[in-house]
Design a protein around this motif. Structure first.
Motif, PDB file in Angstrom:
ATOM      1  N   ASN A 161       5.339   8.618   1.533  1.00 38.66           N
ATOM      2  CA  ASN A 161       6.246   8.390   2.286  1.00 38.66           C
ATOM      3  C   ASN A 161       5.705   7.796   3.518  1.00 38.66           C
ATOM      4  O   ASN A 161       4.504   7.359   3.399  1.00 38.66           O
ATOM      5  N   CYS A 162       6.549   7.525   4.712  1.00 39.26           N
ATOM      6  CA  CYS A 162       6.267   6.798   5.870  1.00 39.26           C
ATOM      7  C   CYS A 162       4.878   7.410   6.445  1.00 39.26           C
ATOM      8  O   CYS A 162       4.103   6.619   6.756  1.00 39.26           O
ATOM      9  N   ALA A 163       4.909   8.747   6.794  1.00 43.06           N
ATOM     10  CA  ALA A 163       3.884   9.351   7.531  1.00 43.06           C
ATOM     11  C   ALA A 163       2.676   9.115   6.558  1.00 43.06           C
ATOM     12  O   ALA A 163       1.445   9.027   7.209  1.00 43.06           O
ATOM     13  N   GLU A 164       2.769   9.397   5.236  1.00 45.80           N
ATOM     14  CA  GLU A 164       1.462   9.411   4.416  1.00 45.80           C
ATOM     15  C   GLU A 164       0.919   7.934   4.271  1.00 45.80           C
ATOM     16  O   GLU A 164      -0.207   7.627   4.326  1.00 45.80           O
ATOM     17  N   LYS A 165       1.851   6.943   4.064  1.00 43.78           N
ATOM     18  CA  LYS A 165       1.432   5.830   4.193  1.00 43.78           C
ATOM     19  C   LYS A 165       0.602   5.176   5.452  1.00 43.78           C
ATOM     20  O   LYS A 165      -0.346   4.416   5.466  1.00 43.78           O
ATOM     21  N   PHE A 196       0.871  -1.129   0.090  1.00 46.46           N
ATOM     22  CA  PHE A 196       0.211   0.156  -0.103  1.00 46.46           C
ATOM     23  C   PHE A 196       0.888   1.288   0.093  1.00 46.46           C
ATOM     24  O   PHE A 196       1.800   1.291   0.788  1.00 46.46           O
ATOM     25  N   GLY A 197       0.445   2.271  -0.776  1.00 49.88           N
ATOM     26  CA  GLY A 197       1.300   3.549  -0.834  1.00 49.88           C
ATOM     27  C   GLY A 197       2.456   3.587  -1.992  1.00 49.88           C
ATOM     28  O   GLY A 197       2.759   4.561  -2.055  1.00 49.88           O
ATOM     29  N   GLY A 223       7.591  13.083   6.945  1.00 45.40           N
ATOM     30  CA  GLY A 223       8.358  12.158   6.264  1.00 45.40           C
ATOM     31  C   GLY A 223       9.808  12.415   6.818  1.00 45.40           C
ATOM     32  O   GLY A 223      10.224  13.756   6.743  1.00 45.40           O
ATOM     33  N   ASN A 224      10.623  11.504   6.716  1.00 44.25           N
ATOM     34  CA  ASN A 224      12.133  11.541   6.730  1.00 44.25           C
ATOM     35  C   ASN A 224      12.399  12.196   8.081  1.00 44.25           C
ATOM     36  O   ASN A 224      13.248  13.193   8.231  1.00 44.25           O
ATOM     37  N   GLY A 225      11.800  11.768   9.220  1.00 44.82           N
ATOM     38  CA  GLY A 225      11.989  12.479  10.367  1.00 44.82           C
ATOM     39  C   GLY A 225      11.819  14.017  10.553  1.00 44.82           C
ATOM     40  O   GLY A 225      12.700  14.827  11.049  1.00 44.82           O
TER      41      GLY A 225
END
Length: 134
Positions: free
Chosen positions: A17-21, A10-11, A46-48
């Motif tokens: 990115n991680c947060a959006e996923k 998914f995503g 995302g990316n910290g």
């Protein structure tokens, strides 16, 4: 639920990115009813937060909890602080850290990028939500 969705890729097509996923996946799995602009709100995490600080996948999970468990505002929520704490403790149980730079060193690969971290965040969120009875 969310964990399995993330594991299925998914995503990836959307290049989230991680947060959006995490937030988009939580929206799909838990029926949060979010407008797509909400995914953009989390995108900057995302990316910290762009500087490899606080994990964006964890930030996405915290945001999902807020949407699910805050009715009007956080000060009036009886459980949001405890749920957020439970989620972060569960994530740390697996990942041991919250900072993006350390998580990347421990878990990121060139092929999968931060997928393992995102899956850990998704699993922690699933568990926290299930234990809250939702």
């Amino acid at each position: 639920m969310l964990k399995e969705l993330i594991e299925s890729g998914f995503g990836e097509k959307e290049d989230y990115n991680c947060a959006e996923k995490i937030i988009a996946g939580a929206d799909a799995v838990y029926g949060l009813g979010l407008a797509p602009v909400c995914y953009k709100l989390l995108g900057a995490f995302g990316n910290g937060c762009g500087c490899e600080e606080y994990c964006g996948a964890v930030a996405g999970g915290v945001a999902a909890l807020g949407v699910m468990f805050i009715e009007k505002n956080a000060h009036q929520s009886q459980e949001i602080a405890d749920l957020t704490s439970d989620f972060i403790k569960e994530f740390r149980r697996e990942a041991s850290r919250l900072d993006c730079a350390s998580l990347k060193r421990l878990f990121r690969t060139p092929q999968e990028k931060c997928r393992r971290v995102i899956v850990m965040a998704a699993a922690a969120l699933d568990k926290t939500i299930a234990e809250a009875g939702r």
